[in-house]
Each structure stands twice: as C-alpha cells, then as structure tokens.
Scaffold this active site. Sequence first.
Site, PDB file in Angstrom:
ATOM      1  CB  THR A  91     -14.369  -1.784  -4.812  1.00 15.15           C
ATOM      2  OG1 THR A  91     -13.095  -1.739  -5.448  1.00 15.15           O
ATOM      3  CG2 THR A  91     -14.197  -2.037  -3.334  1.00 15.15           C
TER       4      THR A  91
ATOM      5  CG  ASN B 155     -14.217   3.656  -7.480  1.00 12.04           C
ATOM      6  OD1 ASN B 155     -13.920   2.577  -6.969  1.00 12.04           O
ATOM      7  ND2 ASN B 155     -14.537   3.775  -8.750  1.00 12.04           N
TER       8      ASN B 155
ATOM      9  CG  ASP C 144      -7.317   3.407  -0.885  1.00 12.97           C
ATOM     10  OD1 ASP C 144      -7.735   2.243  -0.804  1.00 12.97           O
ATOM     11  OD2 ASP C 144      -7.454   4.228   0.043  1.00 12.97           O
TER      12      ASP C 144
ATOM     13  CE  LYS D 248      -4.388   1.014   0.153  1.00  9.39           C
ATOM     14  NZ  LYS D 248      -5.559   0.238  -0.275  1.00  9.39           N
TER      15      LYS D 248
HETATM   16  P1  NDP Z   1     -12.825   8.004  -3.065  1.00  7.72           P
HETATM   17  O1  NDP Z   1     -11.743   9.002  -2.869  1.00  7.72           O
HETATM   18  O2  NDP Z   1     -13.369   7.780  -4.409  1.00  7.72           O
HETATM   19  O3  NDP Z   1     -14.060   8.355  -2.107  1.00  7.72           O
HETATM   20  C1  NDP Z   1     -13.904   8.470  -0.735  1.00  7.72           C
HETATM   21  C2  NDP Z   1     -15.233   8.868  -0.145  1.00  7.72           C
HETATM   22  O4  NDP Z   1     -15.160   8.783   1.275  1.00  7.72           O
HETATM   23  C3  NDP Z   1     -15.599  10.306  -0.444  1.00  7.72           C
HETATM   24  O5  NDP Z   1     -16.984  10.453  -0.464  1.00  7.72           O
HETATM   25  C4  NDP Z   1     -14.982  11.039   0.743  1.00  7.72           C
HETATM   26  O6  NDP Z   1     -15.569  12.300   1.013  1.00  7.72           O
HETATM   27  C5  NDP Z   1     -15.277  10.070   1.861  1.00  7.72           C
HETATM   28  N1  NDP Z   1     -14.299  10.238   2.924  1.00  7.72           N
HETATM   29  C6  NDP Z   1     -12.958  10.120   2.841  1.00  7.72           C
HETATM   30  N2  NDP Z   1     -12.389  10.387   4.020  1.00  7.72           N
HETATM   31  C7  NDP Z   1     -13.394  10.672   4.847  1.00  7.72           C
HETATM   32  C8  NDP Z   1     -13.442  11.046   6.209  1.00  7.72           C
HETATM   33  N3  NDP Z   1     -12.329  11.158   6.942  1.00  7.72           N
HETATM   34  N4  NDP Z   1     -14.663  11.264   6.750  1.00  7.72           N
HETATM   35  C9  NDP Z   1     -15.777  11.161   6.016  1.00  7.72           C
HETATM   36  N5  NDP Z   1     -15.792  10.818   4.704  1.00  7.72           N
HETATM   37  C10 NDP Z   1     -14.608  10.584   4.152  1.00  7.72           C
HETATM   38  O7  NDP Z   1     -12.254   6.651  -2.447  1.00  7.72           O
HETATM   39  P2  NDP Z   1     -12.752   5.152  -2.681  1.00  7.72           P
HETATM   40  O8  NDP Z   1     -14.217   5.119  -2.901  1.00  7.72           O
HETATM   41  O9  NDP Z   1     -11.860   4.529  -3.669  1.00  7.72           O
HETATM   42  O10 NDP Z   1     -12.409   4.492  -1.275  1.00  7.72           O
HETATM   43  C11 NDP Z   1     -13.357   4.436  -0.211  1.00  7.72           C
HETATM   44  C12 NDP Z   1     -12.954   3.355   0.771  1.00  7.72           C
HETATM   45  O11 NDP Z   1     -12.937   2.089   0.103  1.00  7.72           O
HETATM   46  C13 NDP Z   1     -11.565   3.507   1.370  1.00  7.72           C
HETATM   47  O12 NDP Z   1     -11.579   3.003   2.694  1.00  7.72           O
HETATM   48  C14 NDP Z   1     -10.703   2.611   0.506  1.00  7.72           C
HETATM   49  O13 NDP Z   1      -9.542   2.184   1.173  1.00  7.72           O
HETATM   50  C15 NDP Z   1     -11.666   1.472   0.274  1.00  7.72           C
HETATM   51  N6  NDP Z   1     -11.400   0.621  -0.881  1.00  7.72           N
HETATM   52  C16 NDP Z   1     -11.253   1.143  -2.138  1.00  7.72           C
HETATM   53  C17 NDP Z   1     -11.051   0.311  -3.208  1.00  7.72           C
HETATM   54  C18 NDP Z   1     -10.965   0.824  -4.593  1.00  7.72           C
HETATM   55  O14 NDP Z   1     -10.864   0.013  -5.511  1.00  7.72           O
HETATM   56  N7  NDP Z   1     -11.018   2.120  -4.840  1.00  7.72           N
HETATM   57  C19 NDP Z   1     -10.930  -1.144  -3.038  1.00  7.72           C
HETATM   58  C20 NDP Z   1     -11.164  -1.605  -1.684  1.00  7.72           C
HETATM   59  C21 NDP Z   1     -11.379  -0.735  -0.669  1.00  7.72           C
HETATM   60  P3  NDP Z   1     -14.811  13.642   0.525  1.00  7.72           P
HETATM   61  O15 NDP Z   1     -14.973  13.673  -0.964  1.00  7.72           O
HETATM   62  O16 NDP Z   1     -15.514  14.732   1.232  1.00  7.72           O
HETATM   63  O17 NDP Z   1     -13.387  13.498   0.951  1.00  7.72           O
HETATM   64  O1  2IT Z   2      -7.990  -1.412  -0.725  1.00  8.60           O
HETATM   65  C1  2IT Z   2      -7.938  -1.928  -1.860  1.00  8.60           C
HETATM   66  O2  2IT Z   2      -8.064  -3.143  -2.016  1.00  8.60           O
HETATM   67  C2  2IT Z   2      -7.719  -1.048  -3.001  1.00  8.60           C
HETATM   68  N1  2IT Z   2      -7.634   0.163  -2.827  1.00  8.60           N
HETATM   69  C3  2IT Z   2      -7.563  -1.630  -4.376  1.00  8.60           C
HETATM   70  C4  2IT Z   2      -6.147  -2.074  -4.594  1.00  8.60           C
HETATM   71  C5  2IT Z   2      -5.830  -2.552  -5.983  1.00  8.60           C
HETATM   72  O3  2IT Z   2      -4.648  -2.856  -6.185  1.00  8.60           O
HETATM   73  O4  2IT Z   2      -6.689  -2.636  -6.858  1.00  8.60           O
END
Ligand code: NDP
Ligand code: 2IT
Length: 444
Positions: free
Chosen positions: A208, A239, A165, A125
């Site tokens: 995801t 996302n 992420d 990561k």
């Molecule tokens: P994005 O940046 O696309 O979206 C993040 C979302 O969460 C936004 O709506 C953001 O709001 C909100 N957010 C972030 N930090 C905070 C906080 N401290 N308090 C409240 N809201 C918050 O990220 P992803 O959708 O990619 O990721 C979301 C979660 O999913 C993370 O935990 C990530 O690790 C996990 N994840 C992602 C994967 C992927 O493929 N992308 C795979 C597996 C897990 P704002 O816009 O206001 O910051």
């Molecule tokens: O937390 C996760 O699994 C991710 N942000 C996706 C990682 C990846 O390599 O696709």
Amino acid sequence: MTYVERVLEELKQNNPNEKEFHQAATEILLTLEPVINAHPEYEKAALLERFTEPERVIMFRVPWVDDKGNVQVNKGYRVQFNSAIGPYKGGLRFHPSVNLSVIKFLGLEQILKNSLTGLPIGGGKGGSNFDPKGKSDREIMAFCQSFMTELFRHIGADTDVPAGDIGVGAREVGYLFGQYKRIRDEHVGVLTGRGLSYGGSLIRKEATGYGLVYMTAEAMKERGESFEGKTTIVSGSGNVAIYACEKAQELGAKVVAMYDSNGYIYDPNGIQLDVVKQIKEVERARIKEYTNRVQGAKYVEGCKNIWSIPCDVALPCATQNEIDEESAKLLVKNGVKYVAEGANMPSTLEAIEVFQKSEAVFLPAKAANAGGVATSALEMAQSSGRLFWSAEEVDAKLKNIMINIYHNIDDAAKKYGFDGNYVMGANIAGFEKVADAMMAHGIV
Ligand code: NDP
Ligand code: 2IT
C-alpha cells in the site's frame, strides 16, 4: 432533482446516522453525473439504488475471555457490498471507532478501488470495535479465534477474501487463518496478507505504501518533477505510513514528520525509519519514544498540527477525516504541491474542495492506496496457482498497476472534460466497469 441527487437523498433517509457512509456516498455519487447522463438505461435498472445497497450485511457477537478471566463482548461486522466483478475483497479493521457506518463507507470505497486495480475483485469490508492496543498476544488470539468462529461460514477463497486494515496486521491474520483452517480443514487463500511461510506474497506488507509513492512519483514525472529533495509529511506510523515513508525516502524525499493517535514527531533532519520500525513494529510502543532515541527531534501532543508544518508533499496514511478544511487551507497556504491519500477517506469533503481549487495535485484514496488490495489479488493468484513469485516480480507488477491506474483516472477525467480532477476520474473509471458487469447480470 436529478437521478443521482434523488438516490443520495433516499440513501440518507434510509440509512440515518451513518455519517461516514453518507460522506463517502456523497463524494462518489455527485461525480458520477456525467456517466449517468450518458446512460439513461441505468436509472430504469435502478442501478445506483442497487450499487449503494450492500448485497449482504453480517453482524455478529464476538465473546472472548481476557487475561483476568473476565468475559468480554465485542461487535463483529462483514459487509459484502458488491460481487459484480469478482469475489468480495477488502480488509478487516479492529478499532474502537468501528461501527456499521464506518464499515459501509469503507466497503463502498472498496468496490471502486478494486475495480480500478483492473483485477477481478468485488468490494467488501469488515471488522470489530475490539481495541487491540494494550492486549496480550493471548487476548488477541482469543479474540481472533472467536471472530473467525462466526466469520468462517460467510467467507471462502472464491466467495469473500478478507485481509488486514487498521489494527489487523500479520499477527492477527495469522490467528484468523489458523482458526479458519482448523474449522474448515482447508488450506486455501481465504485471507490475504498471510505470512510468507503459509501462502502469503512477498511485497504485500509494503504494497500500500509503495504503491502510493509509485503513483505520486508518476504524477510528478508527468509534470517534470520527482520526489528528490521534496519535504514530505507522512501521517500515521502503521503499516501504510511506514512503507510509504520507506519508498519516498528511497526516491530522495525528506520525510520530516509522522504521528500516532497521541501526537506527532518532527525531525528536521529526516525521519530515521529504522527507529520508527523498531518502536512500532517490534515494540508496539508509542511514537513519542522516538525523541528519546533521536537527537534533534521533537514531539508534540495531539495530531492535527502536523499539517501546519510546511511541506511539498502530504501523504495522509492514518485514518478517515484526519485532514479537515482548516488543515487543508494551511497545507495549501504553505505551498503543498502533492496530496496523495494512503488512508481511506482521510480528507473531509470540505478539505477535498480546498485541494481541488488549489494548484496542488490531489490523488484520492481509492486510486492512490489501491496497491495494497491489488497485491492481495496477486496473492490470490499465487494461491490458486500454487506459485510463489519473487519480490522483484511482485514489485514490478505493483508498480505497473499503479502507473496504469494513474493514467486511467487521468484519461477518464479528461474524457468528461474535467482535466486534472482525479476524484472524478477515479470514481468514473472505477464505476464504469462495475456498472457494465451489473447491467450484464440483470436485476440481481
Ligand atoms: P495500522 O493499524 O497499521 O496503522 C494505523 C495508524 O494510524 C497508526 O499509526 C494509528 O495510531 C493511526 N491512527 C489510527 N486511528 C487514528 C485516529 N483516530 N487518529 C489518529 N491516528 C490514528 O493501519 P494501516 O496502516 O493498515 O491503515 C492506515 C490507513 O490506510 C487506514 O485508513 C486504512 O484503511 C488504509 N489502508 C490500509 C491498507 C492496508 O493494506 N493495510 C490498504 C489501503 C488503505 P495508533 O497506533 O495510535 O492507533
Ligand atoms: O483498504 C484497503 O484496500 C485494505 N485495507 C486492503 C484490503 C485487501 O484486501 O488487501
């Protein structure tokens, strides 16, 4: 003191002030006791000490120039945690809250998650405390180019393959890839989540969120239920949240609330996802804007109270520790039936305990959100084979993987006498394969 307890104690002493890392390690290690007891050779080989110590931690300076001509300096990280079963794989997070502890917790989780996918990927990561919010495209590009100008020497299609992420989506991956290709002069699958015009995979963007819903739907099916008519809350609006909402709605759920870091929207008629996509994906604006476009919806400043809305299904898809003990108790009191984690470590240890003691089915992050990285591994397979699979093909593989993970963690929990405890099932099923590979490799 057992072997597991001793390792956890030493980990806390040797890594002081890394509270997120301690939290993830506590959740994982304490559930591994039955496997460790069945394998006394692990202690002799200091397996857990090695498992919890990253193979390599890279920290670097990221200087860049903002639109006013000022020089900015951020911190860059890549934690190459474990490569026993495949090249390091895991996302990059750009958010002001990023520090070494956050990247290490995510890296540790990623090892077991990647193992659960059944595909050959190790755990890593990275990220930066850079805040993409409010930055121009040129500033984002300048930052990404500087970040990659150091990172390129540590990664590679068979060594370490980053992805997105929080704060890292298609735009950032594009700039990062462009700079890697320019420095290395190699057009290879060194990042996943790439655009479709330059080696990306169909369905990676959706993976995801879709995967989270596929697994939850399987857990429902096993209990004679489905998403049909279920009131659902999806936290976040990034996302993962958007595509979890899309698939849940497709399966008949009524999603009534979402948020960003400023506050939440409640729409009793069901969220209009096209409006959310326009605001979040196209305009990069705030979720509050939704109430200006959809009648009958309301906006509440602050995130936490989203969990006070009664629901059948809770899908936390924003960030770590977004559900604390109090929120978990509220959800349970209001009759939540399924809690499936789209974000990484969205529930505190206390919240997990509340869910585990309740009637609700709790699907932990490393299993429930594995669809993203699994599809990244499918993107890697397509890159190496110079292939491009159809959306239907990738989606079918993703669904299959999520259903398999569900049954694997269910079986692992049952095997050790903890029926329905998917935290235990996921940790054990993920760990067994990594442990086996590490033992086979000798003391490395
Ligand atoms: P994005 O940046 O696309 O979206 C993040 C979302 O969460 C936004 O709506 C953001 O709001 C909100 N957010 C972030 N930090 C905070 C906080 N401290 N308090 C409240 N809201 C918050 O990220 P992803 O959708 O990619 O990721 C979301 C979660 O999913 C993370 O935990 C990530 O690790 C996990 N994840 C992602 C994967 C992927 O493929 N992308 C795979 C597996 C897990 P704002 O816009 O206001 O910051
Ligand atoms: O937390 C996760 O699994 C991710 N942000 C996706 C990682 C990846 O390599 O696709």
